[in-house]
Scaffold this motif. Structure first.
Motif, PDB file in Angstrom:
ATOM      1  N   ASN A 209       5.407  29.922  67.187  1.00 59.68           N
ATOM      2  CA  ASN A 209       3.908  29.871  67.925  1.00 59.68           C
ATOM      3  C   ASN A 209       3.797  30.713  69.113  1.00 59.68           C
ATOM      4  O   ASN A 209       2.520  30.436  68.910  1.00 59.68           O
ATOM      5  CB  ASN A 209       3.850  28.193  68.217  1.00 59.68           C
ATOM      6  CG  ASN A 209       4.146  26.992  67.396  1.00 59.68           C
ATOM      7  OD1 ASN A 209       3.390  27.225  66.273  1.00 59.68           O
ATOM      8  ND2 ASN A 209       4.875  26.164  67.504  1.00 59.68           N
ATOM      9  N   THR A 210       4.241  31.376  69.264  1.00 61.61           N
ATOM     10  CA  THR A 210       3.445  32.468  69.809  1.00 61.61           C
ATOM     11  C   THR A 210       3.196  33.623  69.319  1.00 61.61           C
ATOM     12  O   THR A 210       3.900  34.340  68.459  1.00 61.61           O
ATOM     13  CB  THR A 210       4.615  32.662  70.445  1.00 61.61           C
ATOM     14  OG1 THR A 210       5.531  32.099  71.793  1.00 61.61           O
ATOM     15  CG2 THR A 210       4.753  33.981  71.914  1.00 61.61           C
ATOM     16  N   PRO A 211       2.043  34.011  68.959  1.00 58.84           N
ATOM     17  CA  PRO A 211       1.642  35.456  68.515  1.00 58.84           C
ATOM     18  C   PRO A 211       2.082  37.174  69.040  1.00 58.84           C
ATOM     19  O   PRO A 211       2.526  36.726  70.133  1.00 58.84           O
ATOM     20  CB  PRO A 211       0.247  35.488  68.916  1.00 58.84           C
ATOM     21  CG  PRO A 211      -0.349  34.201  69.620  1.00 58.84           C
ATOM     22  CD  PRO A 211       0.946  33.093  70.237  1.00 58.84           C
ATOM     23  N   VAL A 212       2.738  36.910  68.117  1.00 61.44           N
ATOM     24  CA  VAL A 212       2.903  38.059  67.799  1.00 61.44           C
ATOM     25  C   VAL A 212       2.594  39.289  68.813  1.00 61.44           C
ATOM     26  O   VAL A 212       0.870  39.403  68.045  1.00 61.44           O
ATOM     27  CB  VAL A 212       3.333  39.104  66.371  1.00 61.44           C
ATOM     28  CG1 VAL A 212       4.021  40.790  67.300  1.00 61.44           C
ATOM     29  CG2 VAL A 212       4.859  38.566  65.637  1.00 61.44           C
ATOM     30  N   PRO A 213       2.487  40.527  69.538  1.00 60.31           N
ATOM     31  CA  PRO A 213       1.592  41.123  70.927  1.00 60.31           C
ATOM     32  C   PRO A 213       0.878  42.617  69.404  1.00 60.31           C
ATOM     33  O   PRO A 213       2.124  42.992  68.719  1.00 60.31           O
ATOM     34  CB  PRO A 213       2.342  41.627  71.667  1.00 60.31           C
ATOM     35  CG  PRO A 213       3.271  40.798  72.105  1.00 60.31           C
ATOM     36  CD  PRO A 213       3.677  39.999  70.766  1.00 60.31           C
TER      37      PRO A 213
END
Length: 217
Positions: A209-213
């Motif tokens: 659930n962590t957006p890809v930079p």
């Protein structure tokens, strides 16, 4: 000894009944085979897994007036359920308990309790002699010493019992992750009681659930 193998030898939730024996303060006070908190945690995890899969669970104590009530971590999983208080050290000599087990119509008897060498070994060996398929959950049980626990396990294995840990029991009941309803509920139990496995799952969810930079500038 007859060794049981093949798919039919694995635990099935529809044919299992769980018997939790004497998880009480007096017994816990002299458990030295395991860290006591781990026994409480593992037994609670096992109880919750049984509830997830609809496995009938029978709660029993011995001389509760002196030995204390079952741990609330267990009874809270089954609010309002009667705890059968015995005088027999061997649970399988208590007709009330045995009749409750038989009334479920299941033949796979899963047992955990304190102490392994007494209150688990006696009913396990007794039930085996009557033809029951017995599995003992070793990490939701405990003995007065490492030696006592391990010797009891060897004795029960020689008598024909299966030995498993609570998470292995839960996984065998699940069998297929496509069983989505149970999988979601079991995953919740794992995050609460399965230590590193539960934390690793939560970490996995965090990463997913962590957006890809963004790499564009």
């Amino acid at each position: 000894m007859t060794f049981r193998n093949g798919l039919n030898s694995l635990l099935r939730p529809e044919d299992s009944v769980l018997l939790l024996i004497d998880h009480q303060p007096y017994q816990l006070a002299n458990v030295n085979s395991h860290e006591p908190q781990m026994v409480i945690n593992n037994t609670a995890g096992l109880a919750k897994a049984a509830k997830v899969f609809g496995v009938p669970t029978i709660l029993t104590s011995v001389l509760a007036e002196r030995g204390g009530l079952l741990f609330p971590q267990i009874t809270d999983v089954f609010p309002g359920q009667e705890v059968i208080d015995r005088t027999f050290i061997n649970t399988w000599e208590d007709r009330t308990v045995v009749e409750m087990v038989k009334a479920t119509g299941r033949k796979q008897l899963v047992i955990a309790g304190l102490w392994t060498e007494v209150c688990v070994a006696m009913p396990a060996i007794h039930a085996l002699g009557e033809g029951w398929d017995v599995t003992v959950v070793t990490d939701a049980s405990g003995g007065v010493s490492v030696e006592a626990h391990e010797v009891a396990i060897k004795r029960m294995v020689a008598a024909g019992a299966n030995m498993m840990t609570w998470l292995a029991v839960a996984a065998e009941w699940q069998r297929d992750w496509a069983r989505a309803e149970q999988a979601a509920a079991l995953t919740n139990v794992i995050t609460q009681h399965a230590g590193g496995s539960g934390i690793a799952y939560l970490w996995e969810q965090q990463l997913l659930n962590t957006p890809v930079p963004s790499t564009t500038g």
